[in-house]
Design an enzyme around this catalytic site. Structure first.
Site, PDB file in Angstrom:
ATOM      1  N   SER A 145      37.633  39.641  46.557  1.00  0.00           N
ATOM      2  CA  SER A 145      37.508  41.095  45.876  1.00  0.00           C
ATOM      3  C   SER A 145      37.514  40.988  44.520  1.00  0.00           C
ATOM      4  O   SER A 145      36.849  41.644  43.620  1.00  0.00           O
ATOM      5  CB  SER A 145      38.666  41.745  46.467  1.00  0.00           C
ATOM      6  OG  SER A 145      38.977  42.977  45.951  1.00  0.00           O
ATOM      7  N   HIS A 171      40.575  46.928  42.379  1.00  0.00           N
ATOM      8  CA  HIS A 171      40.577  46.392  43.659  1.00  0.00           C
ATOM      9  C   HIS A 171      41.640  47.366  44.587  1.00  0.00           C
ATOM     10  O   HIS A 171      41.104  47.642  45.822  1.00  0.00           O
ATOM     11  CB  HIS A 171      41.584  45.225  43.504  1.00  0.00           C
ATOM     12  CG  HIS A 171      42.392  44.711  44.693  1.00  0.00           C
ATOM     13  ND1 HIS A 171      41.467  43.642  45.489  1.00  0.00           N
ATOM     14  CD2 HIS A 171      43.520  44.636  45.107  1.00  0.00           C
ATOM     15  CE1 HIS A 171      42.202  43.376  46.499  1.00  0.00           C
ATOM     16  NE2 HIS A 171      43.478  43.694  46.401  1.00  0.00           N
TER      17      HIS A 171
END
Lengths: 206, 206
Positions: free
Chosen positions: A14, A41
């Site tokens: 991510s 995120h």
């Protein structure tokens, strides 16, 4: 599609995707970069990054507070429950939220104001040298700004990301106008997950 | 600027502003409209509205579950702590989250998978006729979809708004492909505040 189920691998991938999409982040100081990445995120939204603002001493002041085991006060329980427990315990940092405190409920009802506002009046003066995080209520941030400007509250850092179309943008402009360490997201956007993400990034660096 | 501090007045003004900016909402059925408005209210972000998707029976099925006092399972504690307690109590609805359950922690560590995934395997089969809300972990939603498609979980409604750049969008596409009542937000965006907002809108209508 290969499903990734290892939590560390998920987070690393991510963060790589975020860096690829937001190359300008490389120009930020390391601490601010880590915070912006964690907010993106947490929201799954690259456009968040452009609204985040840092007082020049914010990261340093927040990290010092956490390393000294100073407390955190949050406006709502969602922010508190989003913080990384292991890191709080390791640093000896206590987290408090007074929104459901009986006195807060009674006083707010009597005055016809938000509980978040009364909770800040009651709690903020106790948090000298700690961190105050407001992820929900603009009224709480307005109240905190008034307490700070009149010398009644002296936090080391204010994480101010209240949300909404009624007062949120203005409360964050007021926060920025005070010369104290703050981290905020300008405009109407914000929320508990964002406030928690900012503090979690600090907790992971401290 | 006149600071509005009455909580009901703040919410009413916020909802009016949202209706003014999103006139197309008027075309939605009342239940779906209330949910979209609350998500926008919670995120402070008008652009959220375009990503919300409803199964045709989602609102009806969710309301029936709440009115029957069926339980809610959440993937993370942030979703649970964001729900309106007075409404849960009034309806007799219990909320559970197994993310910190000792067995979940042990099993996830042993298998190197996310706790959210193991928590869903353990909890979802217990929630027959209730609501399962996933606000954070794509791995939890993938797991739930598999449990549902193999007949091992039978929730009345899935609120699936996991977030992020690794698997979130795909997990929500998979949810939409199952013919069961769902409410979701397509793409990478989502989060605990959004899952909680969807359920709170239902709690206020039930």
């Amino acid at each position: 599609m290969q499903l990734i189920t290892d939590p560390r691998a998920i987070e690393e991938q991510s963060m790589r995707i975020i860096e690829d999409h937001l190359p300008d982040l490389a120009m930020l100081p390391a601490g601010e970069r880590a915070i912006v990445k964690r907010v993106v995120h947490t929201t799954g939204d690259l456009s968040c990054a452009q609204f985040i603002r840092f007082h020049p001493r914010a990261v340093e002041s927040g990290l010092s507070a956490l390393r000294a085991g100073r407390p955190i006060l949050t406006d709502v329980n969602m922010v508190r429950s989003g913080l990384i427990k292991d890191r709080l315990t390791a640093l000896g940092v206590a987290v408090d939220c007074l929104i459901n405190h009986p006195e807060v409920v009674t006083r707010a009802r009597a005055r016809g104001t938000t509980r978040a506002m009364v909770a800040m009046e009651l709690g903020a003066p106790q948090i000298e040298g700690g961190i105050i995080a407001i992820g929900n209520a603009p009224t709480a941030l307005f109240t905190l700004c008034r307490l700070i400007s009149t010398g009644r509250a002296k936090p080391a850092l204010v994480v101010g990301t209240p949300v909404g179309f009624v007062g949120a943008a203005e409360s964050k402009e007021e926060l920025i106008s005070l010369d104290i360490p703050y981290i905020t997201m300008t405009g109407t956007r914000g929320g508990s997950t964002i406030a928690a993400a900012v503090i979690n990034a600090l907790l992971l660096m401290a």
